[in-house]
Design a protein around this motif. Structure first.
Motif, PDB file in Angstrom:
ATOM      1  N   SER A 198     -25.570  33.825  46.273  1.00  0.00           N
ATOM      2  CA  SER A 198     -25.020  33.639  46.835  1.00  0.00           C
ATOM      3  C   SER A 198     -22.961  33.625  46.428  1.00  0.00           C
ATOM      4  CB  SER A 198     -25.826  32.746  48.115  1.00  0.00           C
ATOM      5  OG  SER A 198     -27.284  33.327  48.552  1.00  0.00           O
ATOM      6  N   ILE A 199     -23.283  32.840  46.252  1.00  0.00           N
ATOM      7  CA  ILE A 199     -21.990  32.160  45.821  1.00  0.00           C
ATOM      8  C   ILE A 199     -20.978  33.079  45.080  1.00  0.00           C
ATOM      9  CG2 ILE A 199     -20.240  30.853  44.036  1.00  0.00           C
ATOM     10  CD1 ILE A 199     -22.428  29.339  46.653  1.00  0.00           C
ATOM     11  N   GLY A 200     -22.165  33.855  43.950  1.00  0.00           N
ATOM     12  CA  GLY A 200     -21.180  34.808  44.028  1.00  0.00           C
ATOM     13  C   GLY A 200     -20.699  36.046  44.721  1.00  0.00           C
ATOM     14  N   HIS A 201     -21.715  36.189  45.589  1.00  0.00           N
ATOM     15  CA  HIS A 201     -20.897  37.152  46.949  1.00  0.00           C
ATOM     16  C   HIS A 201     -19.547  36.258  48.043  1.00  0.00           C
ATOM     17  CE1 HIS A 201     -24.378  39.677  46.726  1.00  0.00           C
ATOM     18  NE2 HIS A 201     -25.106  39.020  47.007  1.00  0.00           N
ATOM     19  N   LYS A 202     -19.614  35.314  48.061  1.00  0.00           N
ATOM     20  CA  LYS A 202     -18.928  34.342  48.647  1.00  0.00           C
ATOM     21  C   LYS A 202     -17.280  34.616  48.251  1.00  0.00           C
ATOM     22  CE  LYS A 202     -17.363  29.231  50.182  1.00  0.00           C
ATOM     23  NZ  LYS A 202     -18.631  28.412  50.494  1.00  0.00           N
ATOM     24  N   TYR A 203     -17.128  34.729  46.202  1.00  0.00           N
ATOM     25  CA  TYR A 203     -16.270  35.126  45.546  1.00  0.00           C
ATOM     26  C   TYR A 203     -15.529  36.277  46.526  1.00  0.00           C
ATOM     27  CZ  TYR A 203     -16.114  30.720  42.943  1.00  0.00           C
ATOM     28  OH  TYR A 203     -15.469  29.568  43.120  1.00  0.00           O
ATOM     29  N   GLY A 204     -16.814  37.342  46.002  1.00  0.00           N
ATOM     30  CA  GLY A 204     -16.286  38.617  46.268  1.00  0.00           C
ATOM     31  C   GLY A 204     -15.952  38.451  48.048  1.00  0.00           C
ATOM     32  N   VAL A 205     -16.244  37.864  49.115  1.00  0.00           N
ATOM     33  CA  VAL A 205     -15.287  37.778  50.703  1.00  0.00           C
ATOM     34  C   VAL A 205     -13.645  37.777  50.192  1.00  0.00           C
ATOM     35  CG1 VAL A 205     -15.200  36.965  52.360  1.00  0.00           C
ATOM     36  CG2 VAL A 205     -17.487  37.960  51.634  1.00  0.00           C
ATOM     37  N   GLU A 206     -13.344  36.670  49.284  1.00  0.00           N
ATOM     38  CA  GLU A 206     -11.949  36.265  49.085  1.00  0.00           C
ATOM     39  C   GLU A 206     -11.705  37.586  48.604  1.00  0.00           C
ATOM     40  OE1 GLU A 206     -10.870  33.992  50.218  1.00  0.00           O
ATOM     41  OE2 GLU A 206     -13.176  32.712  51.224  1.00  0.00           O
ATOM     42  N   ARG A 207     -11.733  38.095  47.325  1.00  0.00           N
ATOM     43  CA  ARG A 207     -11.171  39.281  47.024  1.00  0.00           C
ATOM     44  C   ARG A 207     -11.310  40.539  48.183  1.00  0.00           C
ATOM     45  NH1 ARG A 207      -8.665  37.793  42.757  1.00  0.00           N
ATOM     46  NH2 ARG A 207      -9.526  37.303  41.355  1.00  0.00           N
ATOM     47  N   MET A 208     -12.416  40.692  48.907  1.00  0.00           N
ATOM     48  CA  MET A 208     -12.461  41.532  49.804  1.00  0.00           C
ATOM     49  C   MET A 208     -10.218  41.393  50.454  1.00  0.00           C
ATOM     50  SD  MET A 208     -15.146  42.843  52.603  1.00  0.00           S
ATOM     51  CE  MET A 208     -14.847  42.000  54.026  1.00  0.00           C
ATOM     52  N   GLU A 220      -7.793  39.554  50.147  1.00  0.00           N
ATOM     53  CA  GLU A 220      -6.831  39.972  49.155  1.00  0.00           C
ATOM     54  C   GLU A 220      -6.734  41.873  49.314  1.00  0.00           C
ATOM     55  OE1 GLU A 220      -7.743  38.388  45.058  1.00  0.00           O
ATOM     56  OE2 GLU A 220      -5.489  39.729  45.099  1.00  0.00           O
ATOM     57  N   LEU A 221      -7.315  42.152  49.763  1.00  0.00           N
ATOM     58  CA  LEU A 221      -7.849  43.847  49.338  1.00  0.00           C
ATOM     59  C   LEU A 221      -6.743  44.028  49.881  1.00  0.00           C
ATOM     60  CD1 LEU A 221      -8.539  46.155  47.686  1.00  0.00           C
ATOM     61  CD2 LEU A 221     -10.413  46.468  49.425  1.00  0.00           C
ATOM     62  N   LEU A 222      -6.891  43.553  51.680  1.00  0.00           N
ATOM     63  CA  LEU A 222      -6.604  43.805  52.464  1.00  0.00           C
ATOM     64  C   LEU A 222      -4.847  43.548  52.469  1.00  0.00           C
ATOM     65  CD1 LEU A 222      -9.036  42.516  55.757  1.00  0.00           C
ATOM     66  CD2 LEU A 222      -7.987  44.836  55.268  1.00  0.00           C
ATOM     67  N   TYR A 256      -5.961  45.865  39.382  1.00  0.00           N
ATOM     68  CA  TYR A 256      -6.159  46.160  39.072  1.00  0.00           C
ATOM     69  C   TYR A 256      -6.230  46.889  40.548  1.00  0.00           C
ATOM     70  CZ  TYR A 256      -8.073  42.431  35.612  1.00  0.00           C
ATOM     71  OH  TYR A 256      -8.013  41.919  35.219  1.00  0.00           O
ATOM     72  N   PHE A 257      -6.372  47.088  41.368  1.00  0.00           N
ATOM     73  CA  PHE A 257      -6.450  47.634  42.795  1.00  0.00           C
ATOM     74  C   PHE A 257      -5.346  48.927  42.348  1.00  0.00           C
ATOM     75  CE2 PHE A 257      -5.523  48.396  47.306  1.00  0.00           C
ATOM     76  CZ  PHE A 257      -7.184  49.564  47.079  1.00  0.00           C
ATOM     77  N   LEU A 258      -3.746  47.938  42.196  1.00  0.00           N
ATOM     78  CA  LEU A 258      -2.777  49.061  42.061  1.00  0.00           C
ATOM     79  C   LEU A 258      -3.126  50.107  40.502  1.00  0.00           C
ATOM     80  CD1 LEU A 258       0.191  45.879  42.894  1.00  0.00           C
ATOM     81  CD2 LEU A 258      -0.794  48.037  44.662  1.00  0.00           C
ATOM     82  N   LYS A 259      -3.679  49.503  40.072  1.00  0.00           N
ATOM     83  CA  LYS A 259      -3.956  50.361  38.659  1.00  0.00           C
ATOM     84  C   LYS A 259      -5.017  51.372  38.912  1.00  0.00           C
ATOM     85  CE  LYS A 259      -3.514  51.375  33.916  1.00  0.00           C
ATOM     86  NZ  LYS A 259      -4.254  52.669  33.639  1.00  0.00           N
ATOM     87  N   ALA A 260      -5.888  51.055  39.618  1.00  0.00           N
ATOM     88  CA  ALA A 260      -6.233  52.431  40.090  1.00  0.00           C
ATOM     89  C   ALA A 260      -5.687  52.948  41.095  1.00  0.00           C
ATOM     90  CB  ALA A 260      -7.661  51.515  40.418  1.00  0.00           C
ATOM     91  N   ILE A 261      -5.252  53.242  42.318  1.00  0.00           N
ATOM     92  CA  ILE A 261      -3.714  53.575  42.147  1.00  0.00           C
ATOM     93  C   ILE A 261      -2.875  54.214  41.554  1.00  0.00           C
ATOM     94  CG2 ILE A 261      -2.125  53.786  44.540  1.00  0.00           C
ATOM     95  CD1 ILE A 261      -3.943  51.718  45.311  1.00  0.00           C
ATOM     96  N   TYR A 262      -3.165  53.636  40.562  1.00  0.00           N
ATOM     97  CA  TYR A 262      -1.369  54.509  39.535  1.00  0.00           C
ATOM     98  C   TYR A 262      -2.161  55.983  38.830  1.00  0.00           C
ATOM     99  CZ  TYR A 262       1.077  54.968  35.796  1.00  0.00           C
ATOM    100  OH  TYR A 262       2.024  55.169  34.375  1.00  0.00           O
ATOM    101  N   ASP A 263      -3.397  55.138  38.179  1.00  0.00           N
ATOM    102  CA  ASP A 263      -4.426  56.031  37.821  1.00  0.00           C
ATOM    103  C   ASP A 263      -4.567  57.332  38.535  1.00  0.00           C
ATOM    104  OD1 ASP A 263      -4.688  55.035  35.277  1.00  0.00           O
ATOM    105  OD2 ASP A 263      -6.026  53.458  35.546  1.00  0.00           O
ATOM    106  N   TYR A 264      -5.268  57.397  40.118  1.00  0.00           N
ATOM    107  CA  TYR A 264      -5.095  58.318  40.882  1.00  0.00           C
ATOM    108  C   TYR A 264      -4.170  59.277  40.739  1.00  0.00           C
ATOM    109  CZ  TYR A 264      -4.888  60.226  45.840  1.00  0.00           C
ATOM    110  OH  TYR A 264      -4.494  61.045  46.545  1.00  0.00           O
ATOM    111  N   GLN A 265      -2.904  58.480  40.740  1.00  0.00           N
ATOM    112  CA  GLN A 265      -1.527  59.265  41.054  1.00  0.00           C
ATOM    113  C   GLN A 265      -1.402  60.189  39.900  1.00  0.00           C
ATOM    114  OE1 GLN A 265       1.510  56.339  41.819  1.00  0.00           O
ATOM    115  NE2 GLN A 265       1.473  56.339  43.758  1.00  0.00           N
ATOM    116  N   GLN A 266      -1.861  60.027  38.797  1.00  0.00           N
ATOM    117  CA  GLN A 266      -1.630  60.775  37.457  1.00  0.00           C
ATOM    118  C   GLN A 266      -2.869  62.023  37.438  1.00  0.00           C
ATOM    119  OE1 GLN A 266       0.498  59.387  35.630  1.00  0.00           O
ATOM    120  NE2 GLN A 266       0.630  57.912  37.547  1.00  0.00           N
ATOM    121  N   ARG A 267      -3.314  61.857  39.277  1.00  0.00           N
ATOM    122  CA  ARG A 267      -4.540  62.880  37.709  1.00  0.00           C
ATOM    123  C   ARG A 267      -3.976  64.555  39.176  1.00  0.00           C
ATOM    124  NH1 ARG A 267     -10.804  60.196  39.376  1.00  0.00           N
ATOM    125  NH2 ARG A 267     -10.194  58.344  38.366  1.00  0.00           N
ATOM    126  N   ASP A 268      -4.968  64.849  38.991  1.00  0.00           N
ATOM    127  CA  ASP A 268      -4.029  66.782  39.213  1.00  0.00           C
ATOM    128  C   ASP A 268      -5.449  67.477  40.269  1.00  0.00           C
ATOM    129  OD1 ASP A 268      -2.928  69.320  39.893  1.00  0.00           O
ATOM    130  OD2 ASP A 268      -3.129  69.547  37.578  1.00  0.00           O
TER     131      ASP A 268
END
Ligand code: IPE
Ligand code: IPE
Ligand code: MG
Length: 249
Positions: A40-50, A52-54, A230-242
């Motif tokens: 449950s505490i793991g999920h709590k920290y997960g919400v904080e990341r969510m 941040e994601l916004l 890390y989120f930005l890195k995923a987007i950067y990687d996405y931009q290199q795809r064809d």
């Protein structure tokens, strides 16, 4: 925000950013275990990341963000964990809805909320109502969501419409199906991110993901550690795809 974050943000803004990013926020339980904490505490920290994601999505100029918060299969977990997740949703809304609303995000729930505990359902309905007129960022929360259940629901709705003469059977198209999903009117996800290294979609957006790019993190990168960079890195990687969509370029 860090140097890496700002550098990546600048880089990705030089190209088209994905319109719609969907995220399988996985690994809260493993993260908790690693830190000798309860799931449950793991999920709590997960919400904080969510949350941040916004903020990061807004920084990056992403219009649609979909998060997988609770699947139709997650009811198989202990009642204690399910209860904690349902309570977390209420706490999150109570604490953060004003800020989310003032930032112009519109919350849409993907999934059947009628099956949620009353307190959670009411909080969710309140959050949806409060943000319904917003259009800066579309924040979709997949809650009691299952992709196959979503397709079955769409099939039933379409069958109903055919039966009632609302649409002709010969006019049923791929678009008709899209229009009867929870994501009706939204673009399909360009990019699906999954943290914690599992190579599967776990019943997430099966119809909408037909042409999505998929980015899976290293198994050691668990959702509560998924910082903005890390989120930005995923987007950067996405931009290199064809993205060819079946054509030859
Ligand atoms: C994802 O983390 C959150 C939900 C499914 C609600 P998990 O709880 O699945 O974490 P792991 O996969 O056990 O590490
Ligand atoms: C998918 O993760 C569901 C959410 C992130 C809410 P799971 O942890 O439930 O998926 P499986 O069981 O590993 O496929
Ligand atoms: Mg998991």
């Amino acid at each position: 925000m860090s140097y890496t974050y700002n550098r990546l943000l600048k880089k990705i803004k030089q190209k088209d950013v994905p319109q719609h990013v969907a995220i399988i926020m996985d690994g809260n339980g493993r993260w908790a275990k690693m830190h000798k904490l309860s799931r449950s505490i793991g999920h709590k920290y997960g919400v904080e990341r969510m949350k941040e994601l916004l903020r990061v999505s807004k920084d990056a100029g992403i219009k649609y963000v979909t998060v997988y918060a609770f699947s139709t299969e997650n009811w198989k977990r202990s009642s204690q964990e399910v209860g904690a997740l349902m309570k977390l949703a209420v706490d999150f809304i109570n604490r953060d809805i004003d800020e989310i609303a003032s930032e112009g995000a519109k919350i849409t729930i993907l999934g059947d909320i009628s099956a949620l505990p009353e307190e959670t359902r009411e909080a969710v309905e309140y959050a949806v109502k409060k943000t319904e007129k917003n259009d800066e960022l579309y924040f979709n929360v997949a809650l009691n969501y299952g992709g196959r259940a979503e397709i079955v629901r769409a099939v039933k709705k379409i069958a109903e419409d055919v039966k009632n003469g609302v649409i002709d059977i010969d006019c049923v198209s791929e678009q008709t199906v899209s229009d009867n999903l929870f994501t009706a009117g939204m673009p399909d996800p360009d990019l699906i991110i999954r943290t914690a290294g599992e190579f599967r979609l776990s019943n997430f957006l099966p119809y909408q993901s037909a042409y999505s790019e998929i980015w899976i993190s290293d198994p050691k990168l668990l959702w509560p550690d998924f910082a903005g960079k890390y989120f930005l890195k995923a987007i950067y990687d996405y931009q290199q795809r064809d993205r060819r969509f079946g054509a030859v370029k």
